[in-house]
Enzyme design. Structure first.
Site, PDB file in Angstrom:
ATOM      1  N   ASP A  14     -29.361  36.407   2.250  1.00 36.86           N
ATOM      2  CA  ASP A  14     -30.223  36.417   3.428  1.00 36.86           C
ATOM      3  C   ASP A  14     -31.154  37.615   3.274  1.00 36.86           C
ATOM      4  O   ASP A  14     -30.718  38.768   3.354  1.00 36.86           O
ATOM      5  CB  ASP A  14     -29.364  36.550   4.697  1.00 36.86           C
ATOM      6  CG  ASP A  14     -30.206  36.635   5.970  1.00 36.86           C
ATOM      7  OD1 ASP A  14     -31.444  36.693   5.879  1.00 36.86           O
ATOM      8  OD2 ASP A  14     -29.600  36.657   7.063  1.00 36.86           O
TER       9      ASP A  14
ATOM     10  N   TRP B 148     -25.488  40.167  11.234  1.00 37.01           N
ATOM     11  CA  TRP B 148     -26.058  38.952  10.629  1.00 37.01           C
ATOM     12  C   TRP B 148     -25.083  38.318   9.654  1.00 37.01           C
ATOM     13  O   TRP B 148     -24.963  37.091   9.596  1.00 37.01           O
ATOM     14  CB  TRP B 148     -27.420  39.225   9.992  1.00 37.01           C
ATOM     15  CG  TRP B 148     -28.454  39.490  11.037  1.00 37.01           C
ATOM     16  CD1 TRP B 148     -29.141  40.646  11.237  1.00 37.01           C
ATOM     17  CD2 TRP B 148     -28.894  38.596  12.083  1.00 37.01           C
ATOM     18  NE1 TRP B 148     -29.969  40.525  12.326  1.00 37.01           N
ATOM     19  CE2 TRP B 148     -29.837  39.290  12.861  1.00 37.01           C
ATOM     20  CE3 TRP B 148     -28.553  37.286  12.435  1.00 37.01           C
ATOM     21  CZ2 TRP B 148     -30.470  38.706  13.975  1.00 37.01           C
ATOM     22  CZ3 TRP B 148     -29.184  36.703  13.536  1.00 37.01           C
ATOM     23  CH2 TRP B 148     -30.119  37.409  14.284  1.00 37.01           C
TER      24      TRP B 148
ATOM     25  N   LYS C 103     -40.264  38.764  10.067  1.00 34.27           N
ATOM     26  CA  LYS C 103     -40.103  40.192   9.811  1.00 34.27           C
ATOM     27  C   LYS C 103     -41.163  40.668   8.832  1.00 34.27           C
ATOM     28  O   LYS C 103     -41.937  41.554   9.142  1.00 34.27           O
ATOM     29  CB  LYS C 103     -38.712  40.494   9.253  1.00 34.27           C
ATOM     30  CG  LYS C 103     -37.603  40.704  10.270  1.00 34.27           C
ATOM     31  CD  LYS C 103     -37.218  39.495  11.054  1.00 34.27           C
ATOM     32  CE  LYS C 103     -36.079  39.718  12.023  1.00 34.27           C
ATOM     33  NZ  LYS C 103     -34.897  38.923  11.740  1.00 34.27           N
TER      34      LYS C 103
END
Ligand SMILES: *Cc1c(COP(=O)(O)O)cnc(C)c1O
Length: 361
Positions: free
Chosen positions: A173, A102, A197
């Site tokens: 993030d 990511w 999530k």
């Protein structure tokens, strides 16, 4: 009712009670005679609901008054481009920590807008991966901000706390760690997270941005990507993802009922500890992340014999446990233990892992 123990990394399992509320309200929301998906986002009922969601998020995360809470579409990945567009101002460079897949996607996107200084990466010592201390990072002091990925969902590597002593806006993030433990928001310039999530379903992305960072967006920034314009328009410059917003509201209500972020973080700690302890004490399963950087949300592990991976997953499914397969880029196994996963599910998983190993003998 046919629901299984779901360890999906994302979109992830939702609390059954939240799904039931959504089901019960599906045909007729708040006496509107229509579902929440079928009413105007400008209707008083929806505007009030949406404002309550923001207020609840502010309360749960103790977000200070000098921060805006924004909701976007496009997922966390769209933020990879929105961040440099909104935050670079007159700077020409940005700092990024590279801890995994990511991070790398965020770095690639930012590279289109400026010079990315990758200031730190993972280190390996005695076979264990870890994030090196800030003192060793090569930070570009002229850069607009420093970005890191709080929890690498794919490799199960997480920061143990907020990096200290960074003298520029810190951007994180938090897609796979938001609301999993208390957070000192005042340490950040921007925090962002996709909802699917730990705070709802796909279609909604939260951005928390400090007021003084508004107003420096690149002129080429589309209005719908502009933090300042979205703040002024209450995140409703166009039709937002109303159902996703609604689901986040229901999930935040559930989280409040669980006692909030502090209470759930203690359960999260116990869940992860149980599974890591079991893995560490086993001669068959292993995890190669330094204990201080082990993710509490995504526990990645390998079997001693990878030719047994398919059998492990197949028998897990028969035992009622699904979505344990590691990300395709990494292989192995991954059990995601987000807020909605109860401790009892982790105990069932450990029991299954024990039995699988025993049956090999
Ligand atoms: C899932 C995830 C993303 C991407 O989210 P999308 O909403 O699919 O764009 C980004 N960062 C992290 C840490 C993630 O876990």
């Amino acid at each position: 009712m046919g629901r299984l123990y779901n360890f999906s990394a994302g979109p992830s399992a939702l609390p059954l009670s939240v799904l039931k509320i959504a089901q019960s309200e599906l045909l007729n929301w708040q006496g509107q005679g229509a579902s929440v998906m079928e009413v105007s986002h400008r209707s008083p009922a929806f505007v009030e609901f949406a404002n309550n969601v923001k207020a609840n998020l502010r309360r749960l995360l103790a977000i200070p008054d000098n921060y805006q809470v924004l909701f976007f579409q496009g997922g966390a990945s769209t933020q990879f481009s929105m961040l440099p567009l909104n935050l670079m101002g007159s700077a020409t460079s940005v700092n990024y920590v590279n801890t995994g897949v990511w991070s790398q996607k965020a770095i690639k996107a930012a590279g289109r807008y400026g010079c990315v200084n990758t200031c730190a990466g993972l280190v390996e010592s005695t076979g264990l991966l870890s994030i090196p201390p800030v003192a060793s990072w090569q930070i570009d002091s002229e850069a607009a901000y420093l970005h890191y990925t709080d929890n690498e969902t794919i490799s199960g590597i997480a920061f143990d706390g907020i990096p200290d002593g960074i003298n520029m806006p810190l951007v994180a993030d938090m897609s796979s760690s938001i609301l999993s433990e208390p957070l000192d928001v005042s340490r950040f310039g921007v925090i962002y997270a996709g909802a699917q999530k730990n705070m709802g379903i796909a279609g909604l992305t939260m951005v928390v941005v400090r007021d003084d960072l508004l107003g420096i967006a690149n002129q080429m920034t589309p209005d719908l990507y502009n933090y300042q314009l979205m703040a002024a328009g209450d995140s409703m410059l166009n039709t937002p993802s109303t159902f996703a917003w609604y689901m986040t509201g229901k999930l935040l209500d559930w989280l409040s009922e669980q006692g909030g972020v502090e209470a759930i973080s203690q359960i999260n700690q116990q869940k992860a500890q149980l599974l890591y302890d079991y893995i560490d004490n086993s001669n068959f399963y292993s995890n190669k992340v330094s204990p201080k950087n082990r993710s509490k949300m995504n526990v990645v592990f390998d079997l001693g014999d990878s030719t047994l991976n398919d059998a492990f997953l197949e028998q897990a499914k028969t035992a009622g446990l699904i979505n344990l397969k590691g990300h395709r880029s990494r292989g192995g196994m991954r059990a995601s233990l987000y807020n909605a996963i109860p401790k009892s599910a982790v105990l069932v998983l450990i029991n299954y892992m024990k039995e699988f190993e025993l049956n090999l003998a």
